[in-house]
Design a protein around this motif. Structure first.
Motif, PDB file in Angstrom:
ATOM      1  N   SER A  10       0.822  -1.225   0.000  1.00 48.61           N
ATOM      2  CA  SER A  10       0.000   0.000   0.000  1.00 48.61           C
ATOM      3  C   SER A  10       0.846   1.260   0.000  1.00 48.61           C
ATOM      4  N   LEU A  11       2.069   1.144   0.456  1.00 51.59           N
ATOM      5  CA  LEU A  11       2.960   2.317   0.475  1.00 51.59           C
ATOM      6  C   LEU A  11       3.761   2.473  -0.822  1.00 51.59           C
ATOM      7  N   SER A  12       3.555   1.583  -1.767  1.00 52.45           N
ATOM      8  CA  SER A  12       4.270   1.699  -3.057  1.00 52.45           C
ATOM      9  C   SER A  12       3.806   2.943  -3.812  1.00 52.45           C
ATOM     10  N   THR A  13       4.718   3.498  -4.588  1.00 57.74           N
ATOM     11  CA  THR A  13       4.415   4.715  -5.358  1.00 57.74           C
ATOM     12  C   THR A  13       4.057   4.355  -6.792  1.00 57.74           C
ATOM     13  N   MET A  14       3.629   5.361  -7.498  1.00 53.22           N
ATOM     14  CA  MET A  14       3.293   5.161  -8.910  1.00 53.22           C
ATOM     15  C   MET A  14       4.547   4.813  -9.705  1.00 53.22           C
ATOM     16  N   GLU A  15       5.708   5.316  -9.284  1.00 57.70           N
ATOM     17  CA  GLU A  15       6.950   4.998  -9.996  1.00 57.70           C
ATOM     18  C   GLU A  15       7.300   3.539  -9.816  1.00 57.70           C
ATOM     19  N   ASP A  16       6.952   2.939  -8.635  1.00 57.43           N
ATOM     20  CA  ASP A  16       7.179   1.506  -8.447  1.00 57.43           C
ATOM     21  C   ASP A  16       6.333   0.704  -9.418  1.00 57.43           C
ATOM     22  N   LEU A  17       5.103   1.177  -9.674  1.00 56.97           N
ATOM     23  CA  LEU A  17       4.250   0.495 -10.643  1.00 56.97           C
ATOM     24  C   LEU A  17       4.846   0.564 -12.038  1.00 56.97           C
ATOM     25  N   TYR A  18       5.331   1.741 -12.439  1.00 60.01           N
ATOM     26  CA  TYR A  18       5.955   1.900 -13.760  1.00 60.01           C
ATOM     27  C   TYR A  18       7.208   1.051 -13.873  1.00 60.01           C
ATOM     28  N   ALA A  19       8.023   0.997 -12.808  1.00 61.18           N
ATOM     29  CA  ALA A  19       9.226   0.163 -12.839  1.00 61.18           C
ATOM     30  C   ALA A  19       8.876  -1.307 -12.958  1.00 61.18           C
ATOM     31  N   PHE A  20       7.778  -1.723 -12.312  1.00 55.71           N
ATOM     32  CA  PHE A  20       7.341  -3.118 -12.427  1.00 55.71           C
ATOM     33  C   PHE A  20       6.968  -3.438 -13.872  1.00 55.71           C
ATOM     34  N   VAL A  21       6.226  -2.551 -14.518  1.00 53.26           N
ATOM     35  CA  VAL A  21       5.827  -2.798 -15.906  1.00 53.26           C
ATOM     36  C   VAL A  21       7.064  -2.825 -16.804  1.00 53.26           C
ATOM     37  N   GLU A  22       8.033  -1.887 -16.580  1.00 52.18           N
ATOM     38  CA  GLU A  22       9.231  -1.806 -17.424  1.00 52.18           C
ATOM     39  C   GLU A  22      10.095  -3.047 -17.264  1.00 52.18           C
ATOM     40  N   CYS A  23      10.219  -3.563 -16.025  1.00 50.46           N
ATOM     41  CA  CYS A  23      11.104  -4.691 -15.761  1.00 50.46           C
ATOM     42  C   CYS A  23      10.319  -5.993 -15.542  1.00 50.46           C
ATOM     43  N   PHE A  24       9.122  -6.060 -16.106  1.00 48.94           N
ATOM     44  CA  PHE A  24       8.246  -7.214 -15.861  1.00 48.94           C
ATOM     45  C   PHE A  24       8.885  -8.506 -16.337  1.00 48.94           C
ATOM     46  N   ASP A  25       9.519  -8.488 -17.499  1.00 47.46           N
ATOM     47  CA  ASP A  25      10.110  -9.716 -18.035  1.00 47.46           C
ATOM     48  C   ASP A  25      11.198 -10.227 -17.119  1.00 47.46           C
ATOM     49  N   ASP A  26      12.068  -9.337 -16.611  1.00 46.46           N
ATOM     50  CA  ASP A  26      13.150  -9.769 -15.729  1.00 46.46           C
ATOM     51  C   ASP A  26      12.604 -10.227 -14.371  1.00 46.46           C
ATOM     52  N   ILE A  27      11.574  -9.543 -13.884  1.00 45.83           N
ATOM     53  CA  ILE A  27      11.015  -9.911 -12.578  1.00 45.83           C
ATOM     54  C   ILE A  27      10.314 -11.254 -12.660  1.00 45.83           C
ATOM     55  N   ARG A  28       9.554 -11.464 -13.735  1.00 43.50           N
ATOM     56  CA  ARG A  28       8.845 -12.734 -13.871  1.00 43.50           C
ATOM     57  C   ARG A  28       9.823 -13.871 -14.074  1.00 43.50           C
ATOM     58  N   ALA A  29      10.905 -13.623 -14.834  1.00 47.12           N
ATOM     59  CA  ALA A  29      11.874 -14.696 -15.061  1.00 47.12           C
ATOM     60  C   ALA A  29      12.744 -14.932 -13.847  1.00 47.12           C
TER      61      ALA A  29
END
Length: 508
Positions: free
Chosen positions: A431-450
């Protein structure tokens, strides 16, 4: 400088050869004719050129210098009594055929006024003032007495005061052009208007014009005090036969007239040895005597019938006209050759300019192509470096990503995200995550999922730019990655989001 086969210039000193070369370049005269005039001028190029254009007359200064430098050698003569008798009995040689007399260029000289020394001027000042006062007084008295009747005038004045006549010394000296205009005006006033086209300048200008244009110069000198002047002017010079002959363009005659009361005409009469008036002289270029020498080809003194006057002038013209025609043809050939060389030089210069222009355009095109290639290469290198920094940043940011909270954790934000590839991803965020954390998740989704997050250092001087935007579906709201607030504040406890590519606006 082309050497004449009969002249050996190897005997000349280096200075003399240099003077000969300079003289030939200026006058274009043959070497065999140039060496004698240079010798008479003591190898002075300036004096020789002046003699060439003004006529090679006697130079007293040069002759005196030559006589002083090279005194005449008296050849020793050895003869016996028999040879003396034979020499005295030998017939005298006949003189050679008379050559045309040179026609010098005459410029009227201004009288030189010598200034009196200052001390002598101071001493004679009282006498000068007294003379001026007395002369002024006498002129005033004589002027008023000229109105008194003859019977009442003092005896000392005699029969009266006679006006002074103008003579050569009392005639005002003017410029050559003004002198010519005065002569023409006085001639028309005395003998009436006529069709004679007298030259409107000085004698030197008329001589130069005749020499340049290869024409004949007819000089007419008259003396108003001579008895035959009026009959010559009215019956001979102004006769239709003479006027038509002078004005005929085929004869190429320049007419110059002068009154010997004028300084210029008087000097011409002295230089041309005029002993009887009226006097006429025909002057022309004589190529056989010199390549640029003006000579007197005919002298006419005293009165004569118009027919004889024209016949004598016609005879002299017919004698020298072929020579002038040859010189004119030679000049025309030289002029045509010079014009041809000039045209060739101009064509060469134009061709050379065109070649230079083509070479310049080619260099500009090559330089533009090289600059474009260099800019493309630099842009490609910059894009490659940027891509490397981007990959390094993604690895670093993926390593910084927080793990997904547990399902039992109630203080989370549950989001359903539709990726750019069309894939639907559901994930829980703190709940304390920022909007930039959401954007970083989308940008690095492939690396995070792998699960291949690598610990990479943060690239220095690199500011990552997201090429997409995250928006809500209902209601539609576009979220800024750098906005303030947490995900719960911005989205809520749950939500459906979509990832959209950023389309750059273009002119089209």
């Amino acid at each position: 400088m082309a050497e004449h086969p009969e002249v050996d210039t190897s005997q000349l000193s280096p200075d003399q050869q240099e003077a000969l070369q300079q003289y030939a370049q200026v006058t274009d005269q043959d070497v065999k004719d140039a060496i004698p005039i240079l010798e008479r001028s003591q190898w002075n190029v300036q004096i020789a050129v002046t003699k060439f254009f003004d006529g090679d007359g006697p130079d007293p200064v040069a002759e005196a210098m030559a006589a002083e430098t090279n005194p005449p050698r008296v050849a020793q003569r050895h003869e016996n009594l028999q040879e003396s008798f034979l020499h005295s009995a030998a017939p005298a040689r006949r003189p050679q055929a008379s050559r045309p007399e040179p026609a010098p260029r005459i410029v009227p000289q201004q009288p030189v006024v010598r200034q009196m020394p200052f001390v002598l001027a101071v001493i004679l000042a009282p006498f000068s003032l007294a003379y001026k006062a007395a002369s002024t007084l006498f002129r005033t008295v004589f002027y008023f007495l000229s109105f008194v009747p003859l019977s009442m005038r003092p005896r000392i004045l005699g029969n009266g005061i006679q006006p002074l006549k103008k003579n050569a010394s009392g005639r005002r000296m003017l410029l050559p052009r003004d002198t010519a205009a005065r002569f023409k005006r006085e001639f028309e006033e005395e003998y009436g208007e006529n069709d004679l086209s007298f030259f409107d300048g000085g004698f030197a200008q008329a001589l130069d014009l005749a020499k340049r244009d290869l024409k004949f110069l007819l000089v007419v000198l008259i003396s108003p005090e001579h008895d035959d002047t009026e009959s010559f002017a009215r019956e001979t010079l102004l006769s239709p036969e003479v006027v038509n002959f002078i004005n005929d363009k085929n004869n190429d005659i320049i007419l110059w007239g002068g009154n010997i009361l004028d300084t210029e005409a008087y000097q011409v009469s002295l230089e041309y040895s005029c002993t009887k008036f009226p006097f006429s002289a025909m002057i022309s270029l004589t190529p056989k005597e010199g390549s640029a020498k003006m000579s007197i080809i005919k002298r006419l003194s005293g009165p004569m019938p118009p027919r004889s006057y024209v016949a004598e002038l016609q005879k002299s013209i017919e004698k020298y006209a072929p020579e002038l025609a040859g010189v004119k043809a030679q000049r025309q050939e030289h002029e045509m050759a010079r014009n041809l060389r000039s045209a060739q030089d101009e064509a060469y210069e134009r061709s050379l300019a065109a070649d230079r222009e083509r070479a310049r355009q080619k260099r500009e095109v090559e330089a533009a192509a090289a600059a474009a290639e260099r800019a493309a290469r630099e842009a490609e290198e910059a894009a490659g470096r940027k891509e490397q920094l981007k990959e390094q940043w993604k690895k670093w940011r993926a390593g910084q990503a927080k793990p997904e909270p547990e399902a039992s954790n109630k203080d989370v934000v549950r989001l359903a995200i539709k990726m750019r590839s069309g894939e639907r991803v559901v994930r829980r965020f703190d709940s304390l995550s920022t909007m930039e954390d959401l954007y970083a998740f989308v940008e690095c989704f492939d690396d995070i999922r792998a699960g291949t997050q690598e610990s990479a250092p943060k690239p220095e001087g690199y500011a990552h730019e997201y090429k997409f935007r995250v928006a809500s579906i209902m209601p539609r709201e576009l979220f800024d990655p750098h906005g303030d607030g947490t995900l719960r504040d911005r989205v809520g406890r749950s939500g459906n989001l979509i990832v959209e590519d950023v389309v750059e606006e273009t002119d089209e």
